[in-house]
Design an enzyme around this catalytic site. Structure first.
Site, short mmCIF file in Angstrom:
data_model
loop_
_atom_site.label_atom_id
_atom_site.label_comp_id
_atom_site.label_asym_id
_atom_site.label_seq_id
_atom_site.Cartn_x
_atom_site.Cartn_y
_atom_site.Cartn_z
CE1 TYR A 59 -3.51 -2.47 -0.05
CE2 TYR A 59 -3.91 -2.08 2.28
CZ TYR A 59 -4.24 -2.72 1.10
OH TYR A 59 -5.31 -3.60 1.07
CB SER A 216 -13.69 -2.04 -2.88
OG SER A 216 -14.08 -0.98 -3.72
N PRO A 217 -16.06 -1.82 0.04
CG PRO A 217 -16.42 -1.20 2.26
CD PRO A 217 -15.32 -1.48 1.27
N GLY A 220 -15.61 1.27 -4.63
CA GLY A 220 -14.59 2.20 -5.08
C GLY A 220 -15.14 3.58 -5.38
CG PHE A 224 -20.43 8.47 -3.36
CD1 PHE A 224 -21.53 8.75 -2.56
CD2 PHE A 224 -19.55 7.48 -2.96
CE1 PHE A 224 -21.72 8.08 -1.37
CE2 PHE A 224 -19.74 6.81 -1.77
CZ PHE A 224 -20.83 7.10 -0.97
CD GLU A 227 -21.54 13.25 -16.08
OE1 GLU A 227 -21.49 13.79 -17.21
OE2 GLU A 227 -20.92 13.69 -15.08
#
Length: 307
Positions: A59, A216-217, A220, A224, A227
């Site tokens: 990470y 990634s619940p 990702g 939100f 579009e």
């Protein structure tokens, strides 16, 4: 006031919080400017009842463990209040890894042992609560991984072991070589990524009474950005209606509560770097979905009725 976050028993002598916090964005978040910000976030998690912290050696380009460890070294008393997970087995091309010519996987005994030594040093700790093999390696030799696990367990450097992104057959292969149970399989799942619910992954977890972890619940952040995402656009009004019905702060909390309703009792890993969002997420833990509401979200996610 007590936290709504309950505990998941991962092994006889190890429990995780019902939600975990994930460090994968730690090095590229505008909300984290220094180790003081990390400690504030850690305190926000602990105050909310989230005690489980999820890392991986790769990470942040091999930088997140170091950053977190620098913060933890300033407040070492916090270590006994948390469970630390980290992962190994992915080998990335980075300046700090000059011997890596190509991104690849490495689950050899030597690599696992060296990775753990690096993680212990980076995280400023003398043990890791759970080590995961980050990705299934097509050159994985299960007996060799078992040798590494046994050596690390005997040395007290790692308490328990698991995997990440493994299929049920890959999980079974590695488990067949181990004398102790694998404690989890961390996989992707969300209202926008349903494969683990239907491909046998979560069936296997429930069958073996293992709590999977979920990365990634929130898809990702696709929820939100509707579009250009047909599925997210279809889901959004349903999630908003459920947000209002269950008096949750936002659609993110609806999506997490939906996952927590799964019978395998997963541990979703939160990626937020904002304290108020951590507090909001805990409200998902006390939400009891009506069965038909849960299926309404599933139908919207799939784009068709159940058969």
């Amino acid at each position: 006031m007590s936290s709504p976050v309950s505990r998941r028993q991962m092994a006889k002598d190890l429990s995780f919080s019902q939600l975990a916090w994930g460090a994968w964005r730690l090095r590229n978040s505008a909300d984290i400017r220094n180790t003081g910000d990390i400690l504030e976030l850690v305190h926000a998690c602990l105050d909310a009842g989230i005690t489980t912290f999820d890392h991986a050696d790769v990470y942040g380009g091999y930088g997140c463990e170091v950053y977190f460890g620098e913060a933890l070294a300033k407040a070492p008393e916090l270590r006994r209040k948390m469970e630390i997970i980290t992962k190994c087995g992915v080998a990335l091309v980075k300046d700090t890894r000059p011997d890596h010519r190509i991104n690849h996987y490495n689950t050899t005994k030597a690599h696992i042992l060296q990775s753990v030594e690096n993680s212990l040093r980076n995280l400023a700790t003398n043990h890791i609560d759970m080590l995961l093999i980050h990705r299934p390696d097509p050159l994985m030799i299960a007996d060799e991984i078992a040798e590494a696990f046994n050596e690390l367990r005997r040395a007290g450097k790692v308490r328990h072991f698991g995997v990440s992104n493994f299929t049920p057959s890959q999980f079974n292969l590695l488990q067949s070589r181990l004398d102790v149970p694998l404690a989890t399989n961390q996989v992707e799942c969300s209202v926008l990524e349903l494969a683990a619910i239907f491909d046998g992954t979560f069936d296997q977890m429930q069958q073996n009474r293992i709590h999977p972890m979920i990365w990634s619940p929130l898809g990702g952040a696709r929820l939100f950005n509707t579009e250009n995402d047909v599925a997210a656009k279809r889901l959004r009004p349903v999630l908003e209606r459920m947000r209002d019905k269950y008096a949750l702060p936002g659609i993110a909390e609806v999506a997490i509560a939906w996952l927590l309703h799964l019978p395998c009792q997963p541990v979703p890993v939160l990626g937020t770097m904002k304290a108020h969002r951590i507090a909001d997420a805990t409200l998902s833990c006390s939400t009891q979905f009506d069965r038909q509401d849960w299926f309404e979200i599933l139908v919207a996610a799939q784009g068709h009725p159940v058969p």
